[in-house]
Scaffold this motif. Structure first.
Motif, PDB file in Angstrom:
ATOM      1  N   GLU A 292       0.832  -1.203   0.000  1.00 58.07           N
ATOM      2  CA  GLU A 292       0.000   0.000   0.000  1.00 58.07           C
ATOM      3  C   GLU A 292       0.869   1.257   0.000  1.00 58.07           C
ATOM      4  O   GLU A 292       0.587   2.233  -0.699  1.00 58.07           O
ATOM      5  N   ARG A 293       1.992   1.225   0.777  1.00 57.95           N
ATOM      6  CA  ARG A 293       2.867   2.391   0.831  1.00 57.95           C
ATOM      7  C   ARG A 293       3.488   2.675  -0.539  1.00 57.95           C
ATOM      8  O   ARG A 293       3.475   3.802  -1.022  1.00 57.95           O
ATOM      9  N   TYR A 294       3.972   1.625  -1.203  1.00 50.00           N
ATOM     10  CA  TYR A 294       4.587   1.836  -2.506  1.00 50.00           C
ATOM     11  C   TYR A 294       3.549   2.171  -3.576  1.00 50.00           C
ATOM     12  O   TYR A 294       3.843   2.895  -4.514  1.00 50.00           O
ATOM     13  N   ARG A 295       2.324   1.655  -3.409  1.00 47.61           N
ATOM     14  CA  ARG A 295       1.262   2.020  -4.354  1.00 47.61           C
ATOM     15  C   ARG A 295       0.984   3.514  -4.283  1.00 47.61           C
ATOM     16  O   ARG A 295       0.859   4.196  -5.316  1.00 47.61           O
ATOM     17  N   ARG A 296       0.918   4.047  -3.061  1.00 48.33           N
ATOM     18  CA  ARG A 296       0.672   5.490  -2.921  1.00 48.33           C
ATOM     19  C   ARG A 296       1.832   6.300  -3.494  1.00 48.33           C
ATOM     20  O   ARG A 296       1.642   7.352  -4.103  1.00 48.33           O
ATOM     21  N   MET A 297       3.063   5.791  -3.273  1.00 50.53           N
ATOM     22  CA  MET A 297       4.230   6.496  -3.818  1.00 50.53           C
ATOM     23  C   MET A 297       4.168   6.550  -5.342  1.00 50.53           C
ATOM     24  O   MET A 297       4.430   7.580  -5.961  1.00 50.53           O
ATOM     25  N   VAL A 298       3.809   5.413  -5.966  1.00 51.77           N
ATOM     26  CA  VAL A 298       3.744   5.354  -7.427  1.00 51.77           C
ATOM     27  C   VAL A 298       2.628   6.249  -7.957  1.00 51.77           C
ATOM     28  O   VAL A 298       2.793   6.949  -8.949  1.00 51.77           O
ATOM     29  N   GLU A 299       1.467   6.229  -7.270  1.00 50.56           N
ATOM     30  CA  GLU A 299       0.323   7.000  -7.768  1.00 50.56           C
ATOM     31  C   GLU A 299       0.541   8.494  -7.628  1.00 50.56           C
ATOM     32  O   GLU A 299      -0.062   9.280  -8.352  1.00 50.56           O
ATOM     33  N   THR A 300       1.395   8.923  -6.672  1.00 47.94           N
ATOM     34  CA  THR A 300       1.655  10.353  -6.507  1.00 47.94           C
ATOM     35  C   THR A 300       2.888  10.822  -7.258  1.00 47.94           C
ATOM     36  O   THR A 300       3.266  11.982  -7.168  1.00 47.94           O
ATOM     37  N   ALA A 301       3.543   9.917  -7.977  1.00 44.06           N
ATOM     38  CA  ALA A 301       4.757  10.284  -8.707  1.00 44.06           C
ATOM     39  C   ALA A 301       4.443  11.314  -9.791  1.00 44.06           C
ATOM     40  O   ALA A 301       3.377  11.289 -10.408  1.00 44.06           O
ATOM     41  N   THR A 302       5.375  12.231 -10.020  1.00 44.75           N
ATOM     42  CA  THR A 302       5.194  13.237 -11.069  1.00 44.75           C
ATOM     43  C   THR A 302       5.694  12.753 -12.418  1.00 44.75           C
ATOM     44  O   THR A 302       5.563  13.462 -13.405  1.00 44.75           O
ATOM     45  N   GLU A 303       6.287  11.557 -12.462  1.00 47.31           N
ATOM     46  CA  GLU A 303       6.698  10.935 -13.710  1.00 47.31           C
ATOM     47  C   GLU A 303       5.765   9.773 -14.029  1.00 47.31           C
ATOM     48  O   GLU A 303       5.126   9.209 -13.144  1.00 47.31           O
ATOM     49  N   GLY A 304       5.698   9.391 -15.306  1.00 46.39           N
ATOM     50  CA  GLY A 304       4.942   8.226 -15.704  1.00 46.39           C
ATOM     51  C   GLY A 304       5.721   6.954 -15.381  1.00 46.39           C
ATOM     52  O   GLY A 304       6.935   6.903 -15.540  1.00 46.39           O
ATOM     53  N   ILE A 305       5.013   5.922 -14.921  1.00 48.52           N
ATOM     54  CA  ILE A 305       5.604   4.618 -14.636  1.00 48.52           C
ATOM     55  C   ILE A 305       4.814   3.591 -15.431  1.00 48.52           C
ATOM     56  O   ILE A 305       3.600   3.482 -15.294  1.00 48.52           O
ATOM     57  N   TRP A 306       5.531   2.822 -16.257  1.00 48.78           N
ATOM     58  CA  TRP A 306       4.885   1.921 -17.233  1.00 48.78           C
ATOM     59  C   TRP A 306       5.541   0.548 -17.107  1.00 48.78           C
ATOM     60  O   TRP A 306       6.762   0.418 -17.159  1.00 48.78           O
ATOM     61  N   ILE A 307       4.723  -0.518 -16.957  1.00 46.18           N
ATOM     62  CA  ILE A 307       5.232  -1.890 -16.881  1.00 46.18           C
ATOM     63  C   ILE A 307       4.559  -2.715 -17.967  1.00 46.18           C
ATOM     64  O   ILE A 307       3.336  -2.664 -18.119  1.00 46.18           O
ATOM     65  N   ILE A 308       5.370  -3.464 -18.726  1.00 45.97           N
ATOM     66  CA  ILE A 308       4.843  -4.368 -19.748  1.00 45.97           C
ATOM     67  C   ILE A 308       5.292  -5.780 -19.437  1.00 45.97           C
ATOM     68  O   ILE A 308       6.279  -5.983 -18.725  1.00 45.97           O
ATOM     69  N   ASP A 309       4.554  -6.787 -19.974  1.00 42.88           N
ATOM     70  CA  ASP A 309       4.933  -8.170 -19.776  1.00 42.88           C
ATOM     71  C   ASP A 309       5.821  -8.651 -20.920  1.00 42.88           C
ATOM     72  O   ASP A 309       6.237  -7.867 -21.781  1.00 42.88           O
ATOM     73  N   ALA A 310       6.116  -9.964 -20.938  1.00 41.83           N
ATOM     74  CA  ALA A 310       7.020 -10.506 -21.956  1.00 41.83           C
ATOM     75  C   ALA A 310       6.443 -10.394 -23.360  1.00 41.83           C
ATOM     76  O   ALA A 310       7.183 -10.418 -24.342  1.00 41.83           O
ATOM     77  N   GLU A 311       5.106 -10.257 -23.491  1.00 42.34           N
ATOM     78  CA  GLU A 311       4.467 -10.104 -24.797  1.00 42.34           C
ATOM     79  C   GLU A 311       4.254  -8.639 -25.154  1.00 42.34           C
ATOM     80  O   GLU A 311       3.499  -8.327 -26.075  1.00 42.34           O
TER      81      GLU A 311
END
Length: 818
Positions: free
Chosen positions: A286-305
């Motif tokens: 939950e702590r890291y989720r809040r950190m990611v959601e309040t980030a001023t940069e975009g964060i993007w994760i893709i899978d192997a496909e």
């Protein structure tokens, strides 16, 4: 929690039954004493045939007088194949001496001996012989009872395996009778609760495990066990020392074959640490989720496909989508088509385990194009296999536009400088110096444009009285921003404010207090001073989270070093001021040059006209008296005078093309080009010209000036195709590659011919005043026509260029804003 039970299987023999039959034999024996004609053999056979185990009557010489079918089955023979043979033949060599010794003792009670029998069975059969001497009608024999030990051994081995399993499982196992008293308690239960089996057997299970249940709860547990025969739960138990533990258990009821309840068995395990670890994991997530959601940069994760598995709100906002709209879609779907090959190449780098930084053009949901700067790395499993990639990216569209605008202004400045005459060489040199300085500024701007790293921090409130006294947590990136190696110093609010510039400390405290009072996020820019004395500018964004009582419980925030961005903004402001100043100076120089050209051309035209008139009078009045050499000189003077007059006319046209105001109208470009060509064709009716014109889009321009563009370009095409038997002149329109213009597409027109062409190495001289690529003996002209074309098009906001090959023709392009 309840447990398991154990049992010991017993070998069932028919010895008691057999003894009863022996009594019958004794009765028969008494009868035969009084009745000699009675034969005891049938009684012996009846005796052994009714026994469930193997049995035989053996004579003193060890011959088997009779046997039952069970013994024959053990030997894999028929009874007839057994009777009449010595029992010794069925014993192994090692067992025969012990058997002989036992028979020689004539045992009056059953004596037991374990041996192995050999018949037609594949392996020797382990058995137990029960041997007793009998005397029947004066005849002494041996009664032999044979018990198969293989089943007993299998049962004993099974029992031993079960006992070992129960003793060594990691779960606590206990068994209870129908009154919930403990009857079995394994080693795992001893370790879990601290009691030995001797201490708890016979005691109520609920008291031993410290299960604190009320009467109603106990009744409910018993009711569920009776109704369903099974109970699963997670309850607090207590060890011997009173320590509470959370135990997950399963209890089942046990019933006898006739359906009678005989007890319960239960298995349980301690899940206290598992629950604590799960709660800690959820809190961390939950702590890291809040950190990611309040980030001023975009964060993007893709899978192997290459499918999107996560994107934070800021990242989706950059593209104009919601996170849900982007999930499951390939990252390549959001790239402009021209950049997809680059994106694929970078994905292959990630598959090979390489990270990287790159700029990409992306298409927003509304169709507009934006630029992002991405920092990405691969995600690998424990065995190094590629599982996907993680990228952090920033919107750099405005920076790219600023760079392109600077490049465009630079190109325009270079073009204007190239149009100056030799009389402005000193001023051109100064402007060249300005260009060099401008390029240096551009290089500095590009280097300063690298996006700063993003750090996250977290304050968990332990004191409501003093916000700044609460403990502070930093991510590794915050350490670096503040000038420390990660983890090298203990993080406190005192350390934070020690690094904040003294003048900025109170505004930060005020911002936090205001955020708590209004329950709104806050954003603030302030200065920090690193341990080495270097001053940096950072931007903080944070949000306060409140508990159910409305009290602040946590502040989660992000910090970004924006020093380079601030420096870039200052440089851009200074650069804009410099460009405005240089543009004003350039405009002033252009005005002076144009005024000079107009005045000089106007003043020279009158004496040239007079000279031409005087030469004409000379020829008319005295031409007959002049010798041939004199006539040649006079005609040469006339030609030079006419050429000079045309040059002055062109210079006047060149000056006027920049002075007269633009009168913008909608122009039918197809009709205007056709009319200009027809006018030129009328002057040279004897030439064969293949003129082709496509349908051209209309343009917004000054009709008089644009007509001059068509006249100059088509005249050039007609002039330089003069040496062709069939001249080909084509007029058309193309769509320019949108990569050349970030603002949108321009209308692009062209004039193509099959004439003399030129060397592209000299193309830069085409549009300068008095610049010629052919001698006047080859093709007449003043060298001003293309300079006029360029000036008119540039005034309309377009540009002009050419492509050619020597002796294979040329194509001249010009653009107008759409």
């Amino acid at each position: 929690m309840l447990g398991a039970f154990c049992y010991a299987p017993k070998a069932i023999t028919c010895e008691a039954e057999y003894v009863g039959l022996l009594e019958m034999v004794r009765v028969n024996e008494n009868i035969t004493k009084d009745n000699d004609f009675l034969d005891p053999a049938p009684a012996f056979h009846a005796l052994i045939e009714g026994v469930r185990e193997g049995a035989a009557i053996v004579a003193l010489d060890r011959t088997i007088l009779t046997c039952n079918r069970r013994l024959a089955q053990m030997l894999r023979l028929e009874c007839e194949q057994v009777m009449g043979r010595s029992l010794l033949t069925f014993l192994s060599t090692g067992d025969q001496p012990r058997f002989e010794e036992l028979l020689r003792s004539f045992p009056e009670e059953f004596q037991r001996l374990q041996v192995k029998l050999n018949g037609n069975n594949t392996f020797p059969l382990p058995v137990e012989l029960a041997i007793k001497a009998l005397a029947v009608n004066g005849v002494r024999v041996f009664s032999v009872l044979v018990t198969d030990l293989s089943r007993r051994r299998r049962a004993e081995e099974q029992f031993a395996f079960q006992a070992h399993l129960l003793a060594n499982v990691s779960d606590a196992i206990l068994a209870m009778d129908e009154q919930y008293r403990i009857t079995y308690w394994n080693a795992a239960a001893e370790r879990l609760y601290g009691y030995t089996a001797e201490e708890v057997v016979g005691r109520p299970a609920i008291d031993v495990i410290g299960l604190q249940l009320g009467k109603a709860e106990r009744a409910d547990v018993r009711r569920q066990l009776v109704e369903t025969g099974r109970l699963q739960n997670q309850l607090i138990h207590h060890r011997r020392d009173g320590t509470p533990i959370l135990v997950e258990s399963t209890t089942v009821a046990l019933y006898a074959p006739e359906g009678r309840l005989i007890g319960y068995v239960s298995a349980g395990r301690d899940i206290t640490e598992q629950k604590r670890a799960g709660a800690a994991l959820r809190e961390s997530e939950e702590r890291y989720r809040r950190m990611v959601e309040t980030a001023t940069e975009g964060i993007w994760i893709i899978d192997a496909e290459n499918k999107t598995t996560f994107i934070n709100p800021r990242g989706a906002e950059i593209f104009g989508y919601t996170p849900d709209e982007m999930l499951g879609r390939s990252s390549l779907e959001f790239m402009v088509p021209e950049d997809v090959p680059l994106g694929k190449a970078r994905l292959e780098d990630r598959r090979r385990g390489q990270g990287g930084r790159h700029d990409y053009r992306m298409r927003r949901k509304d169709g507009s194009i934006c630029w992002i700067h991405s920092r990405s790395r691969p995600i690998l499993d424990d065995e190094g296999r590629y599982q996907g990639a993680l990228a952090m990216f920033s919107d750099i569209t405005e920076r790219k536009r600023a760079e392109d605008e600077i490049a465009r202004l630079n190109a325009e400045l270079e073009q204007r400088v190239a149009d100056r005459t030799t009389k402005l060489e000193n001023e051109i040199a100064e402007r060249k110096q300005a260009e060099i300085a401008l390029r240096k500024r551009e290089t500095t701007l590009a280097q300063a444009g690298q996006m700063a790293h993003l750090g996250a921090w977290d304050i968990e409130f332990s004191s409501q009285d003093d916000v700044n006294a609460n403990p502070l947590t930093w991510s590794d990136e915050v350490y670096r921003i503040f000038g420390y190696a990660p983890g090298t110093v203990p993080v406190t609010n005192g350390l934070f404010f020690a690094r904040v510039h003294p003048e900025d400390r109170q505004p930060i405290k005020d911002a936090i207090a205001h955020a708590i009072a209004t329950q709104q996020p806050y954003s603030i820019e302030h200065r920090i001073v690193r341990p080495d004395g270097v001053e940096r500018i950072v931007q903080e964004y944070a949000e306060v989270f409140f508990d159910e009582r409305g009290q602040p419980a946590r502040i989660v925030g992000a910090v970004q070093d924006i020093t380079e961005r601030k420096q870039i903004e200052q440089q851009i402001e200074q650069l804009n001021r410099d460009l405005e100043r240089q543009a004003a100076e350039l405009q002033s120089a252009n005005t002076e040059l144009e005024s000079f050209s107009y005045s000089a051309s106007h003043d020279l035209r009158t004496p040239l006209a007079s000279m031409d008139s005087l030469l004409r009078v000379l020829l008319d009045d005295y031409g007959a008296e002049l010798p041939e050499g004199g006539l040649r000189v006079v005609r040469l003077l006339q030609e030079n005078t006419s050429g000079m007059y045309r040059l002055i006319e062109d210079l006047l046209a060149f000056a006027q093309s920049a002075q007269q105001p633009l009168k913008i109208q909608t122009i039918n470009m197809t009709e205007m080009a056709r009319q200009v060509f027809q006018g030129l064709a009328g002057v040279q009716p004897d030439r064969q010209v293949d003129f082709r014109i496509s349908e051209l889009p209309s343009a917004q321009a000054d009709p008089a000036l644009l007509k001059q563009v068509w006249v100059n370009l088509l005249s050039n095409a007609a002039k330089f195709t003069r040496g062709r038997a069939v001249a080909r002149i084509e007029v058309g329109q193309i769509v320019e590659d949108p990569r050349n213009e970030m603002e949108g597409n321009n209308l692009t027109y062209y004039v193509r011919d099959n004439g003399a062409g030129f060397d592209m190495a000299e193309a830069e001289n085409l549009f300068g005043v008095f610049r010629r690529l052919h001698s006047e003996e080859e093709f007449e002209g003043t060298g001003v026509g293309l300079a006029i074309v360029q000036r008119i098009i540039v005034r309309h906001g377009g540009r002009v260029w050419a492509e050619a090959q020597v002796d294979k023709g040329a194509t001249f392009y010009f653009t107008l804003p759409e």
